[in-house]
Design a protein around this motif. Sequence first.
Motif, PDB file in Angstrom:
ATOM      1  N   UNK A 155       0.838  -1.195   0.000  1.00  0.00           N
ATOM      2  CA  UNK A 155       0.000   0.000   0.000  1.00  0.00           C
ATOM      3  C   UNK A 155       0.878   1.252   0.000  1.00  0.00           C
ATOM      4  N   UNK A 156       0.417   2.296  -0.684  1.00  0.00           N
ATOM      5  CA  UNK A 156       1.163   3.561  -0.749  1.00  0.00           C
ATOM      6  C   UNK A 156       0.700   4.482   0.389  1.00  0.00           C
ATOM      7  N   UNK A 190      -5.188  -0.012  -2.298  1.00  0.00           N
ATOM      8  CA  UNK A 190      -6.215  -1.030  -2.560  1.00  0.00           C
ATOM      9  C   UNK A 190      -7.313  -0.572  -3.519  1.00  0.00           C
ATOM     10  N   UNK A 191      -7.751   0.673  -3.399  1.00  0.00           N
ATOM     11  CA  UNK A 191      -8.812   1.166  -4.279  1.00  0.00           C
ATOM     12  C   UNK A 191      -8.350   1.226  -5.730  1.00  0.00           C
ATOM     13  N   UNK A 192      -7.058   1.464  -5.934  1.00  0.00           N
ATOM     14  CA  UNK A 192      -6.533   1.529  -7.298  1.00  0.00           C
ATOM     15  C   UNK A 192      -6.580   0.165  -7.978  1.00  0.00           C
ATOM     16  N   UNK A 195     -10.257  -0.783  -8.770  1.00  0.00           N
ATOM     17  CA  UNK A 195     -10.760  -0.153  -9.994  1.00  0.00           C
ATOM     18  C   UNK A 195     -10.239  -0.868 -11.226  1.00  0.00           C
ATOM     19  N   UNK A 196      -8.984  -1.285 -11.162  1.00  0.00           N
ATOM     20  CA  UNK A 196      -8.369  -1.959 -12.305  1.00  0.00           C
ATOM     21  C   UNK A 196      -9.033  -3.303 -12.584  1.00  0.00           C
ATOM     22  N   UNK A 197      -9.177  -4.140 -11.571  1.00  0.00           N
ATOM     23  CA  UNK A 197      -9.765  -5.463 -11.815  1.00  0.00           C
ATOM     24  C   UNK A 197     -11.247  -5.336 -12.189  1.00  0.00           C
TER      25      UNK A 197
END
Length: 261
Positions: A155-156, A190-192, A195-197
Motif C-alpha cells: 500500500x502507498x 487497494x482502491x486503485x 478499480x483496475x480489476x
Amino acid sequence: MFSKPAINNEIYEKDSDGWWDKDSFLNILETGMQPVRAEYIKRELERANLSDISSLEVGCGGGILTEFLASISKKTTGVDISKASLKTAKQHALEQGLDIDYIYAAGENLPFDDNSFDLICCCDVLEHVEDVALVVSEINRVLKPGGLFIYDTVNRTYMSYASLIFISQDFPLTRIAPKNAHVWHKFIKPKEIDLLVNSLGMSKHSQIGMEPSVNPLLVVWYILKVKFGRLSFSSFGEKIRFRLSKNKSISYFGSCRKPST
C-alpha cells in the motif's frame, strides 16, 4: 521527501543465488512471507471450490511460491524476466524432484493462450513492474473463466514509506535491504487495484491486510540484530513471520475471480 527514483530490479540478477540462502535478504520471503501466502491461497481456493488446478506464478523469482503451487496443482508454471533467478528456480526444483515449467517472459506479454490457467498468483511483483494495468490485463486474458487471480502488494501510505523505505533501505543504522529494492511511488493503494480489476470484468473475491506477528519495536530490534550480524535473514523472517490482518496500511492480499462463461 517522496522523489521518484527508478526501482532496482537488477537485484534479482545480481543476487539470484539468495532466494534459498538463509543469509540473503531474499530469503525473508521464504521464512517470513511464504507461510501466510500459502495460508491465504489455500483459503481462497477452498472458498472458490477450485481443485485439480493448473497454476501460474507471474514474477516467480527463485521459485519459493512456485514450489508451493506445485504441491497443490496438477500443472505448475512460473515466469520471470530475471534469467539468473529462473536458473536458480530450475535448479532448486530439480533438486526437490518437482516438475515445474519455468519460462523467461514478462508479465506484460505472457506467452500463453487465452483461458489457460485456473489459478494465477502475482505476489510482491505488481509494485515492481512498469505497467500494472497491462500485467493485470494479461493475467485476466490467460485466466480461465471461473479462475482465481491472487496477488499481494504494498500500500502507498506513510507507514509503508517509514517501514520499507526509510527504515529498511535508507537509514544507515537499520538499512538491511538494497537501495531502491522498493520505491514508494510504485506502491499501489487497494482502491486503485480494485478499480483496475473491476474495469477488466473480474469480481473481487476478498482483500485483507498482512502484518508482522510481533510488535513493530521488536521488528526494529530484530533488524538491528541482522544489521550487526547477530541474526540471519532466514531467522529474521521466522521471528517476524507475517500473518493475515485487518491492517492494510503496509501490505495486503487480494483475490479476484474471472466470471464463468
